[in-house]
Design an enzyme around this catalytic site. Sequence first.
Site, PDB file in Angstrom:
ATOM      1  N   THR A 184       7.288  -5.273   1.695  1.00 21.71           N
ATOM      2  CA  THR A 184       7.698  -3.914   1.301  1.00 21.71           C
ATOM      3  C   THR A 184       8.610  -3.323   2.376  1.00 21.71           C
ATOM      4  O   THR A 184       8.424  -3.601   3.560  1.00 21.71           O
ATOM      5  CB  THR A 184       6.439  -3.024   1.163  1.00 21.71           C
ATOM      6  N   GLY A 185       9.562  -2.501   1.933  1.00 25.76           N
ATOM      7  CA  GLY A 185      10.396  -1.777   2.903  1.00 25.76           C
ATOM      8  C   GLY A 185      11.877  -1.963   2.611  1.00 25.76           C
ATOM      9  O   GLY A 185      12.262  -2.699   1.703  1.00 25.76           O
TER      10      GLY A 185
ATOM     11  N   ASP B  95       8.440 -10.630   4.685  1.00 24.66           N
ATOM     12  CA  ASP B  95       8.208  -9.196   4.868  1.00 24.66           C
ATOM     13  C   ASP B  95       8.909  -8.715   6.140  1.00 24.66           C
ATOM     14  O   ASP B  95       9.238  -9.520   7.021  1.00 24.66           O
ATOM     15  CB  ASP B  95       6.694  -8.914   4.959  1.00 24.66           C
ATOM     16  N   GLY B  96       9.101  -7.431   6.238  1.00 22.56           N
ATOM     17  CA  GLY B  96       9.682  -6.812   7.423  1.00 22.56           C
ATOM     18  C   GLY B  96       8.592  -6.409   8.399  1.00 22.56           C
ATOM     19  O   GLY B  96       7.421  -6.779   8.246  1.00 22.56           O
ATOM     20  N   ALA B  97       8.967  -5.638   9.417  1.00 20.45           N
ATOM     21  CA  ALA B  97       7.988  -5.140  10.388  1.00 20.45           C
ATOM     22  C   ALA B  97       8.574  -3.907  11.065  1.00 20.45           C
ATOM     23  O   ALA B  97       9.794  -3.695  11.054  1.00 20.45           O
ATOM     24  CB  ALA B  97       7.670  -6.209  11.428  1.00 20.45           C
TER      25      ALA B  97
ATOM     26  N   LYS C  56       2.928  -3.253  11.488  1.00 22.25           N
ATOM     27  CA  LYS C  56       3.450  -3.026  10.145  1.00 22.25           C
ATOM     28  C   LYS C  56       2.758  -1.801   9.547  1.00 22.25           C
ATOM     29  O   LYS C  56       1.783  -1.312  10.066  1.00 22.25           O
ATOM     30  CB  LYS C  56       3.190  -4.251   9.257  1.00 22.25           C
ATOM     31  N   GLY C  57       3.308  -1.334   8.431  1.00 21.87           N
ATOM     32  CA  GLY C  57       2.674  -0.220   7.739  1.00 21.87           C
ATOM     33  C   GLY C  57       3.457   1.077   7.784  1.00 21.87           C
ATOM     34  O   GLY C  57       3.004   2.099   7.283  1.00 21.87           O
TER      35      GLY C  57
ATOM     36  N   GLY D 235       5.781   1.766   6.001  1.00 18.31           N
ATOM     37  CA  GLY D 235       5.959   2.131   4.592  1.00 18.31           C
ATOM     38  C   GLY D 235       4.631   2.335   3.868  1.00 18.31           C
ATOM     39  O   GLY D 235       4.617   2.605   2.659  1.00 18.31           O
TER      40      GLY D 235
ATOM     41  N   GLU E  49      -0.049  -5.875   2.175  1.00 24.77           N
ATOM     42  CA  GLU E  49       0.781  -6.809   2.954  1.00 24.77           C
ATOM     43  C   GLU E  49      -0.107  -7.790   3.721  1.00 24.77           C
ATOM     44  O   GLU E  49       0.182  -8.990   3.784  1.00 24.77           O
ATOM     45  CB  GLU E  49       1.667  -6.028   3.925  1.00 24.77           C
TER      46      GLU E  49
HETATM   47  C1  5RP Z   1       5.766  -1.386   5.022  1.00 21.37           C
HETATM   48  C2  5RP Z   1       6.091  -2.214   6.208  1.00 21.37           C
HETATM   49  C3  5RP Z   1       7.529  -2.545   6.430  1.00 21.37           C
HETATM   50  O1  5RP Z   1       7.667  -3.920   6.513  1.00 21.37           O
HETATM   51  C4  5RP Z   1       7.977  -1.909   7.725  1.00 21.37           C
HETATM   52  O2  5RP Z   1       7.691  -0.527   7.664  1.00 21.37           O
HETATM   53  C5  5RP Z   1       9.462  -2.138   7.962  1.00 21.37           C
HETATM   54  O3  5RP Z   1      10.192  -1.442   7.014  1.00 21.37           O
HETATM   55  P1  5RP Z   1      11.772  -1.402   7.017  1.00 21.37           P
HETATM   56  O4  5RP Z   1      12.254  -2.752   6.624  1.00 21.37           O
HETATM   57  O5  5RP Z   1      12.124  -0.335   6.009  1.00 21.37           O
HETATM   58  O6  5RP Z   1      12.227  -1.007   8.407  1.00 21.37           O
HETATM   59  O7  5RP Z   1       5.261  -2.636   6.971  1.00 21.37           O
HETATM   60  O8  5RP Z   1       4.401  -1.069   4.975  1.00 21.37           O
END
Ligand code: 5RP
Length: 219
Positions: free
Chosen positions: A28-29, A81-83, A94-95, A97, A103
């Site tokens: 997510t993100g 996934d992102g971070a 993470k988190g 978002g 996740e």
């Molecule tokens: C969502 C997350 C996302 O991976 C994290 O917030 C990074 O988001 P972005 O890619 O928008 O910088 O953990 O819960």
Amino acid sequence: MSPDEKKKAAAMAAIEYIEDDSIVGVGTGSTVNYFIDQLAEIKNRIEGAVSSSKASEERLKKHNIPVVNLNHVNEIPVYIDGADESTKNLHLIKGGGGALTREKIVAAASNKFVCIVDDTKLVDMLGKFPLPVEVIPMAQSFVAREIAKLGGTPELRQGYTTDNGNIILDIHNLKIINPVEMETKLNQITGIVTNGLFALRPADILIIADNNEVKTIRR
Ligand code: 5RP
């Protein structure tokens, strides 16, 4: 490269890890949104995706990528996934978002976790980014007091409810010298559903885009 171009570059590099005819775990993100858009280009090569949030599920469906319930899946070879922060050891926060619980579940259920970030997310020590924890609403005050005992300053994420119907406390000022130990301690606090440290199950591969290139760190 602009911040968005870096996110897109990291997301594009993740496509090479996707296995044909497999179910892909999707985080997510904003970085993952670029990944989903790239995944749409090769959607005929995959069976479908398991999503970590309602937001990602909507985006996947808009691209006509089949979204599968995790309970109906035997194997997820790769989770992307992102971070919010990563160390060189691939321990993550993470988190940001708010999707940390789902996740963590999809990451745990996947064989390989490929994390996609821009270079601003790489840190020497985790914790400058406030650590999100998902909390059962009735436990808010109790959990906040327990977090204070660990040296953190919890702040309620105002007006936010997770996909699971819970609240998020963002913990400021937490000294995360040993991420595995801190994740374990937070896991012991009754009322916390999930904390945003991904150290017990870190990423396996970190793809980092900077101004000039896309680099990879493996664990
Ligand atoms: C969502 C997350 C996302 O991976 C994290 O917030 C990074 O988001 P972005 O890619 O928008 O910088 O953990 O819960």
